[in-house]
Design an enzyme around this catalytic site. Structure first.
Site, PDB file in Angstrom:
ATOM      1  N   CYS A 116       7.567 -25.844   0.218  1.00  0.00           N
ATOM      2  CA  CYS A 116       7.600 -26.940   1.199  1.00  0.00           C
ATOM      3  C   CYS A 116       7.005 -26.764   2.314  1.00  0.00           C
ATOM      4  O   CYS A 116       6.832 -27.706   3.140  1.00  0.00           O
ATOM      5  CB  CYS A 116       8.969 -27.608   1.070  1.00  0.00           C
ATOM      6  SG  CYS A 116       9.277 -28.512  -0.462  1.00  0.00           S
ATOM      7  N   HIS A 256      10.429 -32.065   7.536  1.00  0.00           N
ATOM      8  CA  HIS A 256      10.061 -32.229   6.017  1.00  0.00           C
ATOM      9  C   HIS A 256      11.032 -32.948   5.124  1.00  0.00           C
ATOM     10  O   HIS A 256      12.154 -33.067   5.455  1.00  0.00           O
ATOM     11  CB  HIS A 256      10.183 -30.830   5.397  1.00  0.00           C
ATOM     12  CG  HIS A 256       9.994 -30.607   3.957  1.00  0.00           C
ATOM     13  ND1 HIS A 256       8.877 -31.186   3.390  1.00  0.00           N
ATOM     14  CD2 HIS A 256      10.910 -30.278   3.121  1.00  0.00           C
ATOM     15  CE1 HIS A 256       8.964 -31.132   1.809  1.00  0.00           C
ATOM     16  NE2 HIS A 256      10.297 -30.526   1.675  1.00  0.00           N
ATOM     17  N   ASN A 286      10.264 -36.280  -1.869  1.00  0.00           N
ATOM     18  CA  ASN A 286       9.856 -35.132  -1.560  1.00  0.00           C
ATOM     19  C   ASN A 286       8.332 -34.646  -1.978  1.00  0.00           C
ATOM     20  O   ASN A 286       8.154 -34.433  -3.212  1.00  0.00           O
ATOM     21  CB  ASN A 286      10.688 -33.853  -2.007  1.00  0.00           C
ATOM     22  CG  ASN A 286      10.257 -32.431  -1.187  1.00  0.00           C
ATOM     23  OD1 ASN A 286       9.067 -32.394  -1.019  1.00  0.00           O
ATOM     24  ND2 ASN A 286      11.045 -31.483  -1.480  1.00  0.00           N
TER      25      ASN A 286
HETATM   26  O1  UT7 Z   1      11.932 -29.397  -0.196  1.00  0.00           O
HETATM   27  C1  UT7 Z   1      12.280 -28.067  -0.827  1.00  0.00           C
HETATM   28  C2  UT7 Z   1      13.755 -27.568  -0.557  1.00  0.00           C
HETATM   29  N1  UT7 Z   1      14.568 -28.599  -1.441  1.00  0.00           N
HETATM   30  C3  UT7 Z   1      15.601 -29.196  -0.710  1.00  0.00           C
HETATM   31  O2  UT7 Z   1      15.611 -29.193   0.150  1.00  0.00           O
HETATM   32  C4  UT7 Z   1      16.625 -29.737  -1.690  1.00  0.00           C
HETATM   33  C5  UT7 Z   1      17.952 -29.366  -1.424  1.00  0.00           C
HETATM   34  N2  UT7 Z   1      19.139 -29.974  -2.153  1.00  0.00           N
HETATM   35  C6  UT7 Z   1      19.543 -31.152  -2.253  1.00  0.00           C
HETATM   36  O3  UT7 Z   1      18.718 -32.177  -1.890  1.00  0.00           O
HETATM   37  C7  UT7 Z   1      20.699 -31.428  -2.935  1.00  0.00           C
HETATM   38  O4  UT7 Z   1      21.457 -30.398  -3.236  1.00  0.00           O
HETATM   39  C8  UT7 Z   1      20.632 -32.566  -4.227  1.00  0.00           C
HETATM   40  C9  UT7 Z   1      20.031 -33.667  -4.022  1.00  0.00           C
HETATM   41  C10 UT7 Z   1      19.385 -31.857  -5.227  1.00  0.00           C
HETATM   42  C11 UT7 Z   1      21.814 -32.529  -4.954  1.00  0.00           C
HETATM   43  O5  UT7 Z   1      22.777 -33.209  -4.322  1.00  0.00           O
HETATM   44  P1  UT7 Z   1      24.264 -32.376  -3.820  1.00  0.00           P
HETATM   45  O6  UT7 Z   1      25.000 -33.283  -3.063  1.00  0.00           O
HETATM   46  O7  UT7 Z   1      23.896 -31.247  -3.254  1.00  0.00           O
HETATM   47  O8  UT7 Z   1      24.917 -32.608  -5.456  1.00  0.00           O
HETATM   48  P2  UT7 Z   1      25.413 -31.402  -6.337  1.00  0.00           P
HETATM   49  O9  UT7 Z   1      24.330 -30.730  -6.949  1.00  0.00           O
HETATM   50  O10 UT7 Z   1      26.383 -30.741  -5.641  1.00  0.00           O
HETATM   51  O11 UT7 Z   1      26.104 -32.336  -7.328  1.00  0.00           O
HETATM   52  C12 UT7 Z   1      27.191 -33.065  -7.264  1.00  0.00           C
HETATM   53  C13 UT7 Z   1      27.682 -33.930  -8.360  1.00  0.00           C
HETATM   54  C14 UT7 Z   1      27.647 -33.164  -9.582  1.00  0.00           C
HETATM   55  O12 UT7 Z   1      28.837 -33.499 -10.399  1.00  0.00           O
HETATM   56  P3  UT7 Z   1      30.235 -32.755 -10.310  1.00  0.00           P
HETATM   57  O13 UT7 Z   1      29.958 -31.625 -10.700  1.00  0.00           O
HETATM   58  O14 UT7 Z   1      30.845 -32.965  -8.852  1.00  0.00           O
HETATM   59  O15 UT7 Z   1      30.948 -33.537 -11.505  1.00  0.00           O
HETATM   60  C15 UT7 Z   1      26.458 -33.085 -10.316  1.00  0.00           C
HETATM   61  O16 UT7 Z   1      26.332 -32.938 -11.482  1.00  0.00           O
HETATM   62  O17 UT7 Z   1      26.584 -34.756  -8.698  1.00  0.00           O
HETATM   63  C16 UT7 Z   1      26.187 -34.689  -9.974  1.00  0.00           C
HETATM   64  N3  UT7 Z   1      24.758 -34.993  -9.829  1.00  0.00           N
HETATM   65  C17 UT7 Z   1      24.158 -36.215  -9.994  1.00  0.00           C
HETATM   66  N4  UT7 Z   1      24.910 -37.253 -10.384  1.00  0.00           N
HETATM   67  C18 UT7 Z   1      23.978 -38.347 -10.710  1.00  0.00           C
HETATM   68  C19 UT7 Z   1      23.708 -34.113  -9.802  1.00  0.00           C
HETATM   69  N5  UT7 Z   1      22.452 -34.593  -9.818  1.00  0.00           N
HETATM   70  C20 UT7 Z   1      22.788 -35.980 -10.120  1.00  0.00           C
HETATM   71  C21 UT7 Z   1      22.081 -37.028 -10.187  1.00  0.00           C
HETATM   72  N6  UT7 Z   1      22.808 -38.454 -10.526  1.00  0.00           N
HETATM   73  N7  UT7 Z   1      20.919 -37.058 -10.280  1.00  0.00           N
END
Ligand code: UT7
Length: 331
Positions: A116, A256, A286
């Site tokens: 990225c 970004h 993204n």
């Molecule tokens: O461009 C390259 C670099 N990439 C980035 O900068 C991306 C960086 N990361 C992110 O943007 C975020 O980490 C994500 C958007 C990918 C995920 O968001 P998050 O707030 O970090 O969520 P998480 O992975 O901590 O998950 C929180 C909860 C989990 O459930 P539990 O364990 O709390 O029950 C996940 O299973 O949300 C759940 N979850 C979802 N729920 C609904 C994860 N993905 C989803 C989804 N829809 N798509």
């Protein structure tokens, strides 16, 4: 004679017509519009659906848009850099095909890959050719067909990424406009947290890997998120300090577009008001190498000669950095 700096003198962009909305994703994986909107800021993304069309299609369209808008003769372009994490093919640079298709027959070309951060690093490279005094027209394109490496059964990644392309032209400037300073970094520790493991030289693709989706993107979102928030803000602060800029001197943050919360955290860290933060993540998600030039396209009409733009990016690898650029024209 005053020093030559590298200024952006034209921009162009392209996104495919097909729109993949949060609602449509609800039918594909266990997710919902509310979660995606509040956690990422994304409402929809564009997908290049047509078979046989790769990243070069997006790159060519973006470059053609720039050529049409600026009226530049493609034969005058001396170098075409395609910043991308999703080249058309192995062993055949996307840039060479792109340059030929847009009629840049007098140019040499190469691809540049830094996940990225590809476009941000590309700005650094393109500007060095101009600053050397040897080159007068360098076309930098950022394009990615992310849908080619996304598993649309994995809700952790398929909600984030979209396809698109953007292009900028760098030309010499002797009024002190253009790229002023850069602060670029990388740390290989990051590759465990964001990668497509199979299909490269370490692990050539196997039927088993394909069955397990290991040729597609895996992301430990939480770890990437934490590193992105810290490092993007850190380099933005460093570039301001090093150039003795206060927040009042900043006209725009061009960050970004991976997650609205990461962009907001960077803006908050430098105490920049929301009106000065370029944002189009809601429309495109993204788009990896295309996010920064697509922002410039969307905001071009608001930019004024002399505006101070702070670019910041973070991506796989890890790779990240910030660039300070003075805008060179009124549109
Ligand atoms: O461009 C390259 C670099 N990439 C980035 O900068 C991306 C960086 N990361 C992110 O943007 C975020 O980490 C994500 C958007 C990918 C995920 O968001 P998050 O707030 O970090 O969520 P998480 O992975 O901590 O998950 C929180 C909860 C989990 O459930 P539990 O364990 O709390 O029950 C996940 O299973 O949300 C759940 N979850 C979802 N729920 C609904 C994860 N993905 C989803 C989804 N829809 N798509």
């Amino acid at each position: 004679m005053s020093k030559i700096s590298a200024a952006i003198t034209a921009v162009g962009g392209y996104v495919p017509e097909y729109v993949l909305t949060n609602k449509m994703l609800e039918d594909m994986v266990d997710t919902n519009d509310e979660w995606i909107t509040t956690r990422t800021g994304i409402k929809e993304r564009r997908i290049l659906k047509e078979e046989g069309k790769g990243t070069s299609y997006l790159a060519i369209k973006a470059a053609q848009n720039l050529i049409d808008k600026s009226g530049i003769d493609p034969l005058e372009i001396e170098l075409v850099i395609v910043a991308t994490a999703t080249p058309d093919m192995k062993a055949a640079p996307t840039s060479a095909y792109t340059a030929t298709q847009i009629g840049a027959k007098n140019a040499f070309s190469f691809d540049l890959e830094a996940a990225c951060s590809s476009f941000l690093y590309g700005m650094s490279v393109a500007s060095k050719y101009i600053e050397s005094g040897k080159y007068k027209k360098v076309l930098l394109i950022g394009a990615d067909k992310n849908s080619s490496m996304i598993n649309y059964e994995d809700r952790a990644t398929c909600i984030i990424f979209g396809d698109g392309g953007g292009a900028v032209l760098f030309e010499p400037n002797q009024e002190g406009l253009g790229l002023q300073d850069e602060f670029l970094r990388s740390d290989g520790i990051g590759r465990d947290f964001l990668q497509a493991k199979y299909g490269g030289s370490s692990y050539p693709s196997t039927p088993e890997a394909i069955k397990n989706h290991e040729h597609q993107v895996f992301q430990d979102g939480k770890t990437v998120f934490k590193n992105a928030v810290f490092n993007m803000a850190d380099v933005a602060v460093k570039i301001l300090e090093r150039n003795k800029l206060t927040v009042n001197d900043v006209s725009w943050l061009v960050a970004h577009q991976a997650n609205k919360r990461i962009i907001d955290a960077t803006a908050n860290r430098i105490e920049l008001e929301e009106e000065k933060v370029m944002m189009n993540i809601q429309k495109y998600g993204n788009t990896t190498s295309a996010t920064l030039p697509l922002l410039l396209c969307d905001y071009e009409s608001k930019l004024k000669k002399g505006d101070n733009l702070i670019f910041a990016a973070f991506g796989g690898g890890f790779t990240w950095g910030s660039i300070y650029l003075k805008w060179a024209y009124n549109s």
